[in-house]
Design an enzyme around this catalytic site. Structure first.
Site, PDB file in Angstrom:
ATOM      1  N   ASP A  94      10.938 -16.450 -20.568  1.00  0.00           N
ATOM      2  CA  ASP A  94      11.926 -17.483 -20.832  1.00  0.00           C
ATOM      3  C   ASP A  94      12.948 -16.932 -21.820  1.00  0.00           C
ATOM      4  O   ASP A  94      12.815 -15.817 -22.311  1.00  0.00           O
ATOM      5  CB  ASP A  94      11.263 -18.764 -21.325  1.00  0.00           C
ATOM      6  CG  ASP A  94      10.522 -18.581 -22.641  1.00  0.00           C
ATOM      7  OD1 ASP A  94      10.720 -17.545 -23.300  1.00  0.00           O
ATOM      8  OD2 ASP A  94       9.739 -19.476 -23.001  1.00  0.00           O
ATOM      9  N   GLY A  97      15.208 -20.218 -25.800  1.00  0.00           N
ATOM     10  CA  GLY A  97      16.004 -21.368 -26.205  1.00  0.00           C
ATOM     11  C   GLY A  97      15.188 -22.604 -26.522  1.00  0.00           C
ATOM     12  O   GLY A  97      15.437 -23.289 -27.522  1.00  0.00           O
ATOM     13  N   PHE A  98      14.213 -22.908 -25.684  1.00  0.00           N
ATOM     14  CA  PHE A  98      13.419 -24.123 -25.895  1.00  0.00           C
ATOM     15  C   PHE A  98      12.688 -24.068 -27.227  1.00  0.00           C
ATOM     16  O   PHE A  98      12.654 -25.048 -27.979  1.00  0.00           O
ATOM     17  CB  PHE A  98      12.420 -24.302 -24.747  1.00  0.00           C
ATOM     18  CG  PHE A  98      11.553 -25.521 -24.888  1.00  0.00           C
ATOM     19  CD1 PHE A  98      12.032 -26.774 -24.521  1.00  0.00           C
ATOM     20  CD2 PHE A  98      10.267 -25.431 -25.396  1.00  0.00           C
ATOM     21  CE1 PHE A  98      11.235 -27.912 -24.660  1.00  0.00           C
ATOM     22  CE2 PHE A  98       9.464 -26.558 -25.536  1.00  0.00           C
ATOM     23  CZ  PHE A  98       9.955 -27.799 -25.162  1.00  0.00           C
ATOM     24  N   ASP A 148      19.754 -21.425 -22.823  1.00  0.00           N
ATOM     25  CA  ASP A 148      20.279 -22.767 -22.593  1.00  0.00           C
ATOM     26  C   ASP A 148      19.969 -23.642 -23.794  1.00  0.00           C
ATOM     27  O   ASP A 148      19.191 -23.271 -24.668  1.00  0.00           O
ATOM     28  CB  ASP A 148      19.685 -23.385 -21.318  1.00  0.00           C
ATOM     29  CG  ASP A 148      18.173 -23.559 -21.416  1.00  0.00           C
ATOM     30  OD1 ASP A 148      17.538 -22.745 -22.122  1.00  0.00           O
ATOM     31  OD2 ASP A 148      17.624 -24.479 -20.797  1.00  0.00           O
ATOM     32  N   GLY A 218      14.423 -28.848 -18.991  1.00  0.00           N
ATOM     33  CA  GLY A 218      14.645 -30.120 -19.661  1.00  0.00           C
ATOM     34  C   GLY A 218      13.884 -31.284 -19.077  1.00  0.00           C
ATOM     35  O   GLY A 218      14.230 -32.443 -19.332  1.00  0.00           O
ATOM     36  N   ASP A 268       5.055 -23.148 -14.463  1.00  0.00           N
ATOM     37  CA  ASP A 268       4.285 -22.604 -15.587  1.00  0.00           C
ATOM     38  C   ASP A 268       3.940 -23.754 -16.504  1.00  0.00           C
ATOM     39  O   ASP A 268       4.662 -24.755 -16.548  1.00  0.00           O
ATOM     40  CB  ASP A 268       5.090 -21.562 -16.364  1.00  0.00           C
ATOM     41  CG  ASP A 268       6.026 -22.213 -17.378  1.00  0.00           C
ATOM     42  OD1 ASP A 268       5.653 -22.290 -18.568  1.00  0.00           O
ATOM     43  OD2 ASP A 268       7.118 -22.671 -16.986  1.00  0.00           O
TER      44      ASP A 268
END
Length: 377
Positions: A94, A97-98, A148, A218, A268
């Site tokens: 990934d 960002g998250f 993002d 999201g 995932d």
């Protein structure tokens, strides 16, 4: 078969559900696929050989955690994440960002990127679209994500739209930074919260970028399942049919079945590994809580029909004892069981789509969950 280029092929369809293959130099990923989460270069409580033997073709690594510790440059010096962690197949990373938005401290976000302080030691870092792609390149992952901004739901529409538009601009920058890497892919991430017009706008704009794959981000962040499924019904028909679709951070077995039915190819989630560390098992009978006293003198295994030794060869009484005693082996065995069940589910999904019997498989599987666990002794 493996290929020098990144490729995706749909081999069978059943309604909107698709069965296919993603081909990369390091291996083939059979879809629909569930990717065990190896946050910091390890699938918690598992050996990599075990993960492979269960049927996983690809695992996930987390850019945020790996950049903080041991550091992307160090991993690169040690041969990349595959060599470092002992996983020879494809790896998806990934963007980080998250975790930056949810874990890091004192965030400052603007057009350029986001500055933040590590949740580990408070050290300051900057993450930009270009730096995210650079880090993922140092890790040498096979599938990389754009940077993002993911908003928590519920979120005001104005804020959701701002974050979605920023994510689109960051996707363009990530595409440029990623460049042309024939054996690898960068996926764009569809954002837009729970607002259909924003999801449409994001999906259409990313589609126009002609990326190698597309993620839906999201979601599964606290909203009802119905909202998640509604957004998939908006997004999936827009995304190119010849490109893989990845629903990030999902989810429960039921989430997976319903998302496959709407056209998702990749998943995932930390759920099977995290649940295993807390005494919860996923089985054909639904969820089984090994902390419950009903298992204390139950000599039966979790599932006598399972191919997984953890599910078949250890009594519920022993698993209950391990969990209640806080023994590490309890977490290891239940994680093994849970990942085995998830891969068993994915194998069944793929076979059912290929046979044109996905709805029958879904009905039989959900009926098994509804019947519940075997009666107590």
């Amino acid at each position: 078969m493996t290929t020098e280029n990144f490729g995706f092929k749909v081999l069978a369809r059943d309604g909107a559900a698709r069965q296919g293959e993603i081909s990369m130099p390091r291996g083939v990923v059979r879809t629909p696929a569930f990717m065990p989460v190896g946050t910091a270069g390890t699938v918690k409580a598992m050996y990599m050989d075990q993960v492979k033997e269960l049927g996983a073709d690809i695992i996930l690594g987390n850019t945020y955690h790996l950049m903080l510790r041991p550091g992307a440059e160090r991993v690169a010096r040690l041969g990349g994440l595959h060599e470092f962690g002992g996983w020879k197949g494809p790896i998806l990373t990934d963007s980080g960002g998250f975790q930056v938005m949810s874990l890091a401290q004192l965030r400052k976000l603007n057009e350029h990127g986001v500055t933040f302080r590590s949740h580990i030691d408070g050290k300051a870092y900057e993450m930009t679209p270009e730096r995210s792609i650079e880090i993922q390149g140092l890790l040498d992952s096979d599938i990389q994500m754009q940077l993002d901004e993911c908003v928590a739901l519920p979120s005001p529409e104005k804020n959701t739209e701002r974050a979605m538009e920023l994510s689109l601009r960051w996707a363009e920058r990530c595409k440029v930074a990623f460049g042309d890497q024939p054996g690898k892919a960068m996926f764009g991430i569809v954002q837009g919260g729970d607002i259909a017009r924003l999801r449409e706008r994001s999906a259409e704009a990313l589609k126009a970028m002609d990326l190698k794959g597309y993620s839906v981000g999201g979601l599964a962040v606290g909203e009802p399942q119905e909202v998640m499924l509604d957004m998939l019904e908006v997004v999936c028909p827009i995304l190119p049919t010849e490109k893989p679709r990845y629903l990030m951070g999902v989810g429960t077995p039921d989430d997976i079945l319903k998302s496959v039915a709407r056209g998702i190819d990749m998943f995932d989630c930390v759920m099977p590994t995290r649940a295993g560390r807390h005494g919860l098992a996923f089985t054909r009978f639904g969820k089984v809580n090994l902390r419950n006293a009903r298992h204390a003198e139950d000599h039966r295994p979790l599932d006598p029909q399972s191919d997984c030794p953890a599910s078949r060869d250890y009594s519920r009484a022993y698993l209950h004892h391990l969990v209640k005693s806080g023994e590490a082996l309890g977490a290891m065995l239940l994680t093994w069981n849970n990942l085995a069940y998830y891969q068993y589910l994915m194998k069944g999904i793929r076979a059912a789509i290929a046979d044109g019997k996905f709805s029958d498989f879904t009905a039989e599987t959900t009926e098994g969950w509804a019947r519940g666990d075997m009666p107590a002794l």
